[in-house]
Design an enzyme around this catalytic site. Sequence first.
Site, mmCIF file in Angstrom:
data_model
loop_
_atom_site.group_PDB
_atom_site.id
_atom_site.type_symbol
_atom_site.label_atom_id
_atom_site.label_comp_id
_atom_site.label_asym_id
_atom_site.label_seq_id
_atom_site.Cartn_x
_atom_site.Cartn_y
_atom_site.Cartn_z
ATOM 1 N N ALA A 263 0.863 -1.180 0.000
ATOM 2 C CA ALA A 263 0.000 0.000 0.000
ATOM 3 C C ALA A 263 0.898 1.228 0.000
ATOM 4 O O ALA A 263 2.105 1.132 0.186
ATOM 5 C CB ALA A 263 -0.925 0.003 1.215
ATOM 6 N N MET A 264 0.275 2.393 -0.189
ATOM 7 C CA MET A 264 1.030 3.642 -0.264
ATOM 8 C C MET A 264 0.274 4.736 0.454
ATOM 9 O O MET A 264 -0.916 4.933 0.231
ATOM 10 C CB MET A 264 1.268 4.015 -1.741
ATOM 11 N N ASN A 266 0.012 7.968 0.368
ATOM 12 C CA ASN A 266 -0.196 9.289 -0.226
ATOM 13 C C ASN A 266 -1.169 10.107 0.615
ATOM 14 O O ASN A 266 -2.225 9.634 1.022
ATOM 15 C CB ASN A 266 -0.798 9.160 -1.629
ATOM 16 N N GLU A 299 -0.547 2.493 7.026
ATOM 17 C CA GLU A 299 -0.630 3.630 6.106
ATOM 18 C C GLU A 299 -1.290 4.831 6.770
ATOM 19 O O GLU A 299 -0.908 5.978 6.511
ATOM 20 C CB GLU A 299 -1.378 3.234 4.832
ATOM 21 N N GLU A 321 9.668 4.548 7.920
ATOM 22 C CA GLU A 321 9.182 3.173 7.844
ATOM 23 C C GLU A 321 9.433 2.387 9.130
ATOM 24 O O GLU A 321 8.551 1.681 9.625
ATOM 25 C CB GLU A 321 9.794 2.456 6.637
#
Length: 853
Positions: A263-264, A266, A299, A321
């Site tokens: 996943a990202m 943003n 996320e 992270e």
Amino acid sequence: MTEFNARYLKDYLPSDFSINTIDLTFELDDNKTKVTSVMSISKNTSEANKIILNGEQLKLIAVYYNDTALNASEYQVDDDSLSFLIKDNECTVKIVTEIDPENNTSLEGLFKSGGAFCTQCEAEGFRRITYYLDRPDVMAKFTTKVIADKNLYPYLLSNGNKIDSGDLNNNRHFVTWEDPFLKPCYLFALVAGDFDLLQDSYKTTSGRDVRLEIFVDKGNKTKAHHAMASLKHSMRWDEDTFGLEYDLDIYMIVAVDFFNMGAMENKGLNVFNSKFVLADKETATDTDYFNVEAVIAHEYFHNWTGNRVTCRDWFQLSLKEGLTVFRDQQFSADMHSAAVTRIKNVRVMRAQQFSEDAGPMSHPIRPEKVVEMNNFYTLTVYEKGSEVIRMLHTLLGKDKFRQGLDLYFQRFDGQAVTCDDFVTAMADAAKIDLILFKRWYSQSGTPIVKVEESFNTNSGEYQINLSQLTLPTKDQATKYALHIPIAIELINNEGTQSHLLELKSDNQQWRFSGFHEKPTLGFLANFSAPVKVDFEQSNSDLAIIMTSAKDKFLRWDAGQKLFSNTISQIITDTNYQIPAELIDILATQLCDNSDPALIAEQFTLPNFHELVEQFKPINPIKLVDALDKLKLFIAKGLEKQLLSIYQALADKPYLNNAQSIGDRALKNMSLSYLVLLPEHHDLVKRQYLTSDNMTDALAALQSSATQTVESFDAMMASFEQRWENTTLVMDKWFSLQAAYKGSNIFERLKNLTEHSLFSLKNPNRARSLIGAFAQNNSRYFHCETGRGYQFLADQICSLNAINPQVASRLITALIQYQDFDEYRQNLMKSQLERIAILPNLSKDLKEKLDAAL
């Protein structure tokens, strides 16, 4: 062959230019998407004059400087950059480019996922959208206008808050989004498609209402409810635990099938691999449910640890992270069994990260050198990075850690900073010296802590001597002592003492008095540091820890050591008879029904990759045989108890709560042993036919695949027929096939790669077959003929041209060849050499091959 230049942390320099605002307009088309970028640029130094913007696979249409078009003689453009002079301290630059999303199989930048447009810009994908200063310390305010066909793409999404929308000619429409927060371009996102939408809302602690929206493929809306609940739990937990509240009016998640990562994060528009969003009992296992919740949380937590405060440069990746993995692990521990969650974390470290630490791509959690940044989205940066944060939490304590995090946000909100900035904030808040601790960020490799103990029966004094050693790695010949927090328990008839030791030098001693007899040492409680332990303990001492330690991790770990010691004996002595006392020790564990999920973990043997790390270099087939022998011994010795447990749990109704999840784990662990005995093969078929949930169905099939149960093919055929139109379930089907232990596995693999539902262009599908075979079918991946290595290399050669990121991740199974005997090393190296001479070898693969060869 193309040569690729390395980048070094020591060479970092701030950008000569700032991009203050960027207005983007996308006119979406499958093959000719037009992107217009208008940037407000300012000089950071008076000497700055030439700007070099990153850009890859772009067709340049036009460049404007302060509204005046530049002619070709006024700029320079090549395969990876656009440069021109900046004459004013402040100026406006407009750039028009054209890109081809449909043929972008790398899945970086703007691409098509099924019928939707989607972006992935971390780490350096934005340069495939438009020319830009593609580095995380250049932070701007983004406004994005998306234009597309209204029927095909009714939803047009980007970061921030929606500020405008409307209809245009030719059945097109537009939506304009504005992100009020400064962000680097790696956090830019755009999605356009036709989805089902699940909506909800969340009221923050301060009383703000936030709209929550999850977009999924048509027909999948009912599978998004768990993700929505997970999101709300994450938001509440972050407010309660760290006082961190969400800061936009809307939070959106989009699930897509074609995605390189999990996943990202943003800003305000998370793009997810659909496997970490969609879940219901028919199609998702208990593990899937856990992973959906954990990744949704991860996320979301990035909103502060990654977005509001981001990385100065990509060498600092663990800043966001490692910290965010620690936060999602703490969240999962609070939502579930803390002990089982911790055990799962440690299994990953021991099975995979330790191997990475010792392999050719060994690097610190803050690397010093990078060729292809995608290669450093590693277990070292993420999982070991999390363990480093956990050590800080252990050293500071819960309250001071929170104070340190508060100070970190107070100092750096809205900035791009470094790992040193984070540790300094922690040290300042807690008023402790962490200079030595910072070595964890710059030193690669796994420390080995050697334990020596002694007891004086006259004085009642118990002494522990600890020494630490980190072996040289490919990237670093010289190693130094680290600051290592080591939690211990001293167990005797009078009770248990808990202590935290801080090992700060090569050798240290501790003395404890007041004992009437030598205590049993439980070492490294809760896995308080990511180290290997050199400490021989007798089976009787391990049995005491298994039954008497307060720390549940110590109990589990003692059992794992007992298994490992037994496997080591089997490997070294072909005539070794496993002692019957092992069954007696294990039988006591089955009597404790207080935490069925923990019992299931206790009876799960160390996996192949964990043991390779302990015994390397090793003949892999001898290791597989030893594992099989031990498991069969346990199955025979505990048959009655395991069968009794299985029968007691077999017909319990499906519920999605902690007790039921634990019961299913214990039941299916029992089945995995019972299936080793042919007289119980009928249990597998019965469970598959009667199961009403994916956890039990998949467990039956997995047991059948590993033991080549006669009914396996018939069950797999019915499974395929039922689920052929459900993408994520078919990923499971391919993984099950890849794990099949029958001798015709290579014919199966060939047929599977030609299956109508298999495509190397889908990362999930590639990983589900190719990755699953290399990871989970050790007997045949490492077979003597070398066919397993050849199969993997063939697929990597194909993926090099399709999706280098996926190819680079899959090659890990080959580049760690030094873990195995010389015969297999030579077989594996020959396949690596074959890949290395590919024409147009990708940067992703070349970096790893150069390190390995």
